[in-house]
Design an enzyme around this catalytic site. Structure first.
Site, short mmCIF file in Angstrom:
data_model
loop_
_atom_site.label_atom_id
_atom_site.label_comp_id
_atom_site.label_asym_id
_atom_site.label_seq_id
_atom_site.Cartn_x
_atom_site.Cartn_y
_atom_site.Cartn_z
N ASN A 129 0.72 -1.20 -0.02
CA ASN A 129 0.04 -0.03 -0.02
C ASN A 129 0.75 1.27 -0.03
O ASN A 129 1.95 1.28 0.66
CB ASN A 129 -0.91 0.18 1.19
CG ASN A 129 -1.88 -1.21 1.51
OD1 ASN A 129 -2.26 -1.83 0.26
ND2 ASN A 129 -2.16 -1.75 2.31
N ASP A 131 -0.43 4.34 0.68
CA ASP A 131 -1.35 5.18 1.59
C ASP A 131 -0.81 5.58 2.88
O ASP A 131 -0.93 6.78 3.61
CB ASP A 131 -2.56 4.73 1.84
CG ASP A 131 -2.62 3.04 2.58
OD1 ASP A 131 -1.74 3.19 3.46
OD2 ASP A 131 -3.39 2.60 2.07
N HIS A 146 5.98 -0.56 -2.53
CA HIS A 146 5.67 0.33 -3.82
C HIS A 146 5.75 1.89 -3.50
O HIS A 146 5.11 2.65 -4.34
CB HIS A 146 4.07 0.03 -4.14
CG HIS A 146 3.95 -1.39 -4.56
ND1 HIS A 146 2.75 -1.90 -4.85
CD2 HIS A 146 4.94 -2.26 -5.12
CE1 HIS A 146 3.07 -3.11 -5.34
NE2 HIS A 146 4.01 -3.34 -5.72
N CYS A 178 15.56 23.32 -9.13
CA CYS A 178 15.95 23.13 -10.24
C CYS A 178 14.90 23.25 -11.36
O CYS A 178 15.56 23.39 -12.75
CB CYS A 178 17.11 21.77 -10.62
SG CYS A 178 16.21 20.51 -10.81
N ALA A 260 -10.03 -7.64 7.40
CA ALA A 260 -8.62 -7.64 8.25
C ALA A 260 -8.90 -6.89 9.82
O ALA A 260 -8.65 -7.24 10.82
CB ALA A 260 -7.72 -6.36 7.74
#
Ligand SMILES: [Zn+2]
Length: 271
Positions: A129, A131, A146, A178, A260
């Site tokens: 995840n 998040d 990720h 930059c 979960a």
């Protein structure tokens, strides 16, 4: 009347009848956890779904039909190559994903995982995840394979920054140092996994793991299913929490077919 009311009330107070198979697996999972010191927890979209986030495939599955409004498949819009060629387009869809997550917070399952750190020698979290909920909840040994949607960096120089959300960002953002493109530190389609994250995972196995707990992931990515297979080969207990079937369901020792938040609360209450 009174006695009927009393019996009605007592029936309401009685805990709900639970699935005996679930109960048996829950007990076994807790027994394994009690004997463990070093735990690896692997999490996917299912854990964040309990925070109200859409369960997307990889980074881009917000799109059921796989095609974006720009007539390109979402995997192409959210690819590393598109970020280089047409950052405006990639940013548009990353921004949409971020908007869908905005205002959501970590939930009880993330909280229990962080609280487990006080009970075990090591609780390492490998998450797909982006998040950042595990970090928000307080997990310290964290492998965000990720990346994290809140971390932005310049593609040219060493500029990087942290944002709570994208509401104040002009798309695509430019580097204040930059002038080059700024992008989120997430793994887009076609991009390599961060080497440091892979190295951390390798180190975890080197130091030793007593138990692998996979939560809310379909385990379609080889690097997500891999640790479960590796544990299985080494005789390390494996547990899966997922209401549906996944790529590792058939090989884990114990399956808790539950959301979960509920399964982690059940574990925490009895651990
Ligand atoms: Zn720069």
């Amino acid at each position: 009347m009174k006695s009927r009311l009393r019996s009605l009330l007592s029936s309401l107070q009685r805990p709900p009848v639970r699935d005996p198979e679930y109960q048996a697996n829950l007990e076994q999972a807790i027994n394994h956890l009690r004997r463990s010191h070093r735990v690896l927890i692997i999490t996917g979209a299912g854990i964040s779904a309990d925070s109200g986030l859409p369960t997307y495939r990889g980074i881009g599955g917000l799109y059921e039909d796989k095609m974006t409004g720009d007539k390109v498949p979402i995997e192409v819009a959210l690819s590393g190559e598109m970020m280089r060629l047409e950052p405006q387009l990639t940013w548009k869809y990353i921004h949409q994903i971020e908007s869908a997550c905005r205002g959501a917070h970590f939930n009880e399952a993330h909280r229990v995982i962080a609280a487990m750190q006080d009970r075990f020698e090591s609780v390492c979290v490998l998450t797909q995840n982006i998040d950042g909920f595990h970090r928000d909840a307080g997990s310290r040994e964290l492998i965000e394979i990720h990346g994290n949607i809140h971390e932005l960096h310049c593609v040219q120089c060493d500029y990087d920054t942290w944002v709570t959300d994208y509401s104040a960002i002009e798309i695509p953002p430019r580097c204040p140092k930059c002038g080059a493109l700024v992008r989120p530190r997430v793994v887009l389609f076609g991009e390599m996994l961060p080497e440091a994250a892979l190295e951390s995972l390798y180190q975890q196995f080197q130091r030793g793991i007593d138990l692998v707990l996979s939560i809310g992931t379909t385990s379609v990515f080889p690097y997500i299913a891999g640790p479960v297979h590796q544990a299985r080969r080494a005789g390390i207990p494996t547990i899966e929490i997922n209401p549906g079937d996944s790529e590792v369901s058939a090989i884990v020792d114990h399956r808790l077919k539950q959301r979960a938040v509920i399964a982690m609360q059940n574990i925490w209450e009895q651990l």
